[in-house]
Write an enzyme that holds these catalytic residues in place. Structure first.
Site, PDB file in Angstrom:
ATOM      1  N   ARG A 100       5.936   1.191   2.450  1.00 10.88           N
ATOM      2  CA  ARG A 100       6.997   1.847   1.673  1.00 10.88           C
ATOM      3  C   ARG A 100       8.360   1.436   2.196  1.00 10.88           C
ATOM      4  O   ARG A 100       9.305   1.221   1.430  1.00 10.88           O
ATOM      5  CB  ARG A 100       6.844   3.369   1.725  1.00 10.88           C
ATOM      6  CG  ARG A 100       5.657   3.892   0.953  1.00 10.88           C
ATOM      7  CD  ARG A 100       5.682   5.414   0.787  1.00 10.88           C
ATOM      8  NE  ARG A 100       5.845   6.131   2.033  1.00 10.88           N
ATOM      9  CZ  ARG A 100       4.850   6.574   2.804  1.00 10.88           C
ATOM     10  NH1 ARG A 100       3.596   6.350   2.448  1.00 10.88           N
ATOM     11  NH2 ARG A 100       5.096   7.243   3.904  1.00 10.88           N
ATOM     12  N   ARG A 149       0.478   4.248   0.339  1.00  9.52           N
ATOM     13  CA  ARG A 149       0.170   5.295   1.319  1.00  9.52           C
ATOM     14  C   ARG A 149       0.615   4.929   2.725  1.00  9.52           C
ATOM     15  O   ARG A 149       0.536   5.744   3.632  1.00  9.52           O
ATOM     16  CB  ARG A 149      -1.336   5.590   1.295  1.00  9.52           C
ATOM     17  CG  ARG A 149      -1.786   6.226  -0.012  1.00  9.52           C
ATOM     18  CD  ARG A 149      -3.259   6.557   0.022  1.00  9.52           C
ATOM     19  NE  ARG A 149      -4.089   5.377   0.219  1.00  9.52           N
ATOM     20  CZ  ARG A 149      -4.793   4.789  -0.732  1.00  9.52           C
ATOM     21  NH1 ARG A 149      -4.782   5.247  -1.951  1.00  9.52           N
ATOM     22  NH2 ARG A 149      -5.519   3.732  -0.458  1.00  9.52           N
ATOM     23  N   CYS A 150       1.088   3.709   2.907  1.00 10.34           N
ATOM     24  CA  CYS A 150       1.491   3.235   4.233  1.00 10.34           C
ATOM     25  C   CYS A 150       3.004   3.329   4.386  1.00 10.34           C
ATOM     26  O   CYS A 150       3.764   2.786   3.577  1.00 10.34           O
ATOM     27  CB  CYS A 150       1.034   1.792   4.417  1.00 10.34           C
ATOM     28  SG  CYS A 150       1.661   1.002   5.906  1.00 10.34           S
ATOM     29  N   SER A 151       3.460   3.997   5.435  1.00 14.76           N
ATOM     30  CA  SER A 151       4.902   4.175   5.633  1.00 14.76           C
ATOM     31  C   SER A 151       5.608   2.840   5.847  1.00 14.76           C
ATOM     32  O   SER A 151       6.719   2.640   5.355  1.00 14.76           O
ATOM     33  CB  SER A 151       5.175   5.115   6.798  1.00 14.76           C
ATOM     34  OG  SER A 151       4.691   4.568   8.009  1.00 14.76           O
ATOM     35  N   ASN A 181       0.871  -1.168   0.000  1.00  8.51           N
ATOM     36  CA  ASN A 181       0.000   0.000   0.000  1.00  8.51           C
ATOM     37  C   ASN A 181       0.912   1.222   0.000  1.00  8.51           C
ATOM     38  O   ASN A 181       1.529   1.532   1.025  1.00  8.51           O
ATOM     39  CB  ASN A 181      -0.902  -0.002   1.235  1.00  8.51           C
ATOM     40  CG  ASN A 181      -1.734   1.256   1.365  1.00  8.51           C
ATOM     41  OD1 ASN A 181      -1.628   2.188   0.570  1.00  8.51           O
ATOM     42  ND2 ASN A 181      -2.564   1.304   2.383  1.00  8.51           N
TER      43      ASN A 181
END
Length: 113
Positions: free
Chosen positions: A14, A9-11, A7
Site C-alpha cells: 500500500r 493487505r500488505c502495508s 497486495n
C-alpha cells in the site's frame, strides 16, 4: 507505463501505491493474489529485477518454512512454487520498462522512475 504488483493487505505494498500516487506517476496495478501470475511472468520479472528467484521469495512465510525451507530447489522449481503460491512473492514489485525493483524500502522505486 509503470506497473506495480500489489497486495492490498500488505502495508508495504500500500505504501508503494501511495508513493507512486504522491509522485503523480501513472501506473497499472496487478493484484497478483487475485489474478493468476504465470511462470512466464515471474521469469520475466526476475530477469528485470536481475536477481535469483529465491531473492523474490518471502522466506519467513509459514508456507515456505513448513514446506520448502530445507529443500534443495532449482530456480525453475522456486518460480513454479511462487506461481502456485503467490503469497510467497515479495512485494511490492514495481516495473518500468525493462527495469524493476522490490519496493523495500520504497525509496528504491526512485532508481527506476
Amino acid at each position: 507505463m509503470i506497473t506495480i504488483y500489489h497486495n492490498p493487505r500488505c502495508s508495504k505494498s500500500r505504501e508503494g501505491v501511495c508513493f507512486l500516487e504522491e509522485k503523480g506517476i501513472e501506473f497499472n496495478t496487478v493484484k497478483y493474489l487475485d489474478e493468476n501470475i504465470t511462470v512466464e511472468e515471474l521469469t520475466a520479472i526476475i530477469k528485470k529485477l536481475n536477481c535469483k528467484p529465491i531473492e523474490l521469495v518471502r522466506t519467513k512465510e509459514t508456507l515456505w518454512k513448513e514446506n520448502y525451507k530445507d529443500k534443495t530447489l532449482s530456480d525453475k522449481e522456486i518460480i513454479t512454487i511462487m506461481a502456485e503460491n503467490p503469497v510467497l512473492i515479495e512485494r511490492p514489485i514495481i516495473i518500468n520498462g525493462d527495469k524493476a525493483v522490490i519496493g523495500r524500502p520504497i525509496e528504491k522505486v526512485l532508481t527506476i522512475i
